[in-house]
Design an enzyme around this catalytic site. Structure first.
Site, PDB file in Angstrom:
ATOM      1  CG  MET A   6      -2.569  -0.784   1.070  1.00 58.84           C
ATOM      2  SD  MET A   6      -3.411  -0.651  -0.313  1.00 58.84           S
ATOM      3  CE  MET A   6      -4.216   0.345   0.285  1.00 58.84           C
TER       4      MET A   6
ATOM      5  CG  HIS B 154       2.402   2.324   4.364  1.00 56.44           C
ATOM      6  ND1 HIS B 154       1.607   2.578   4.173  1.00 56.44           N
ATOM      7  CD2 HIS B 154       2.721   1.409   4.057  1.00 56.44           C
ATOM      8  CE1 HIS B 154       0.412   1.283   4.155  1.00 56.44           C
ATOM      9  NE2 HIS B 154       1.260   0.735   3.926  1.00 56.44           N
ATOM     10  CG  HIS B 155      -1.944   5.469   0.306  1.00 58.42           C
ATOM     11  ND1 HIS B 155      -3.568   6.413   0.832  1.00 58.42           N
ATOM     12  CD2 HIS B 155      -2.641   5.733  -0.957  1.00 58.42           C
ATOM     13  CE1 HIS B 155      -4.284   6.835   0.199  1.00 58.42           C
ATOM     14  NE2 HIS B 155      -3.779   6.524  -1.354  1.00 58.42           N
ATOM     15  CB  ALA B 156      -0.246   4.696   6.833  1.00 61.89           C
TER      16      ALA B 156
END
Lengths: 453, 453
Positions: free
Chosen positions: B21, B135-137
């Site tokens: 992700m 990271h998409h977070a």
């Protein structure tokens, strides 16, 4: 389609982002003197052209009702499995190790056959390297080292060009043990099969605790080597002269293996002192050992030694003597036992550790601090096509709570150390290489003084 | 220590080996003419020396009672985050893309701040590249593109040397949407917050189905683009002349965006015909679009378009017209609605897809076949220190059931396409680049014929 055997399933299930379950090896080659500039490029092309893929290299995982099977990979993608990389100028060994550390920290793709080969050009002094990784469910560390030996030839020559995936499968592609993790295999299998035998042997072991030289599980101190691990790795590798180690062993009436343990002990002691983290009690190493005579090379008479590394002792000669005594204890014990008894005892001893590992919980008492695994390797020079192999270094697995693994293989007159660690739990772990070298110097000096006096 | 917001938690939870992700970008630079031979080496050293790490680059995950938090990384390891790699001679773009594909397929280490930067030397014609992953977070695709813009300068000069992790954090590091996945964010948030509003707007949408130009979710056909994905990636990137695309748009009375969709449609149509896999019904693309006037660059008025790619139509002009009608439907509708109504409708439409994604189950009806995301980029030449940036290409996320993502960013006179795909589900995906170029040629010829007649 065939079901994945239960033990290999364990290796699949143990895998997490911070705990990749592949083993590997790094091989260093010399580019032949007369080679064209695009030598490595051609070599990669030639390797990729070997597209008859032998089992198990052609098998991928497939799940049915949650159960893993091996099945043929009909979407086999040679460019995915065989990569061509390069080092930045000037291609220092340090940069090679950094690259290989990164590669060893990445998980294999479960949708494909569980292996990858990286040909790395641009290593300084006209060298190139091959880094290979295999999932432990496909092959254990010893099998991996065998495969990395088998595609090489004792004669230099372009006509001797072979690649690992085109070798016919061996009847025993999986010996019953490998560095450390194999204990889990035999433990799991035999603890289930032979509860009574294992229990009685456990009593034998229990009695043995009254022997002062006895080192067994659950004696290991808490140590920074036994922290939780991250997903990033540091690989450090170097060869040390086997003749020097032989001479030291002779001087002290010890074996090569005893001296290897003494080198590891000295290096770990210094590293832990650097980090103000040397436990008061000595570190315990776990060693898978062959019980065969030196001449035998096959079979599965394998024992498990918990060696006292005597890291609490400052004097190198005394330290070596203490290590030797703890190893000798196990040798004496194994000598009085049959193969079956030994295997059952190994099972009994290692099953609890294996079950802890499976349950993903840290054992309440540390069984051992570090795995040190020594695999005999080829004595003669080997060639990949017309490129001479200069060195080969094993790369094992780091587990949660086991942040360092030391694997060794011999090649010609060298004992090649491959150290793999979590680079977060063990900062600057590569210092161990320097400390190993200096430990050898120190033992030589000590032996010299003993001879003089 | 601060708690990870619920939407970022979703991105963490969605991550699996076959579904990393993270988003990223590839930037290509020219080595200055007067540069020393070790220019890139020095650049890496200089970048690593910038060791004042700004948030969020200094934050790592920490779990307490199963709940993720962001915490300062006290073991920050610059050499881990900033890598120096090289291409084998002669350093073809093809080799660069192969290397970056491999890197984009590997999971980030959860024990560290969730970003990595790779400086890659040895690209042919005196070029080097930087591949960055986040990271998409930590950051979505649009923020990532912004970060990759912000460290660059409009003036060439060694004194303008900045690196992403030393930039002061922006007030809005996370715009409320990004390529595709952001729909999940707003959907999740708003579906929970505004069930009544969402339901009423769902009715509006339901009525709209009687409009023949309406394209909405659940109309997409089954397609090879919507297979389960493996953990291996193929990245393909190329720039196409923005002025050529402008001229085609003018000739057909369409927008640049309409023409982009027509190019993607033509390329996908050819690719699917190659694989004997063109669905009878037209493919549906999902497009996050800004609802701002062209001059605005900030804010979060964002819509969601399900565009009919008209892949069932053989004639390029007719295909473009059908695409334009389906996009115009949404534009008309959005024009009559307030921001709040639009956001609530987007929420209502995307929530089911988001929930499917979370539950890890394939939706019974495919919402869309492919995400096409177009982010406006800089018009003027940009420099990293004294190195001119020649191109920048966005790299997004591949999901189970969404094996291809097409992201675009403009730079100077180029529209830079970044295509990321599962290399197992979509073999030879890189052919799409050639087909995109040929689709542009074809539309130009068609426009020319229309003008002649």
């Amino acid at each position: 389609m065939s079901i994945v055997d239960p033990v290999s399933q364990i290796f699949l299930r143990l895998e997490r982002r911070n705990q990749p379950m592949h083993v590997g090896g790094l091989q260093l080659f010399r580019v032949p003197g007369n080679a064209p500039a695009d030598y490595v490029h051609r070599l990669v092309d030639r390797a990729r052209a070997q597209n008859t893929i032998q089992p198990p290299f052609d098998k991928r995982l497939k799940y049915r009702l949650g159960q893993p099977f091996w099945t043929d990979d009909h979407g086999f993608d040679m460019e995915y499995h065989v990569r061509h990389l390069a080092l930045p100028e000037p291609g220092a060994i340090r940069d090679l190790l950094a690259l290989v550390s990164m590669l060893h920290g990445a998980l294999l793709d479960r949708a494909r056959p569980l292996w990858e080969v990286y040909v790395i050009e641009g290593v300084t002094d006209h060298r190139f390297a091959i880094y290979t990784k295999f999932h432990h469910a496909m092959m254990d560390g010893v099998s991996a080292m065998r495969v990395l030996r088998r595609f090489l030839s004792i004669d230099a020559g372009a006509e001797n060009f072979r690649v690992p995936w085109q070798l016919p499968p061996q009847s025993t592609t999986r010996p019953p043990w490998s560095a450390g993790l194999a204990m889990l295999r035999s433990g799991y299998r035999q603890a289930a099969a032979l509860p009574a035998a294992a229990r009685s042997l456990y009593d034998v072991w229990h009695d043995a605790r009254h022997d002062p030289d006895f080192t067994g599980p659950a004696q290991a101190p808490a140590c920074m080597l036994n922290r939780p691990v991250s997903g990033s790795r540091r690989f450090a590798a170097q060869g040390y002269s086997l003749s020097r180690i032989h001479r030291v062993a002779e001087a002290f009436g010890a074996t090569v293996n005893d001296v290897v343990l003494a080198l590891c002990s000295a290096a770990l002691r210094r590293y832990l002192i650097d980090h103000d983290a040397l436990p008061r009690d000595p570190l315990i190493a776990m060693l898978p050992v062959s019980l065969h005579d030196d001449d035998e090379t096959t079979g599965n008479r394998v024992g498990l030694i918990y060696a006292n590394l005597a890291t609490d002792i400052a004097d190198p000669a005394e330290r070596l003597a203490a290590i030797k005594r703890s190893v000798d204890y196990w040798k004496r014990r194994y000598k009085r036992m049959s193969s079956e008894q030994i295997m059952a005892m190994v099972a009994a001893m290692s099953a609890p550790a294996g079950l802890n590992l499976l349950a993903g919980i840290a054992p309440r008492r540390q069984s051992f601090n570090v795995v040190i695994s020594n695999v005999p390797g080829p004595n003669e020079a080997l060639y990949f096509g017309d490129a001479e192999m200069l060195g080969m270094y094993p790369m094992s697995i780091v587990l949660d709570g086991q942040a360092l693994n030391i694997s060794l293989v011999s090649y010609r007159d060298m004992l090649e150390f491959g150290l793999i660690a979590c680079r977060r739990a063990l900062p600057s772990m590569q210092n161990l290489l320097k400390y190993l070298g200096e430990a050898l110097d120190e033992l030589e000096r000590t032996a010299g003084r003993a001879a003089d006096s």
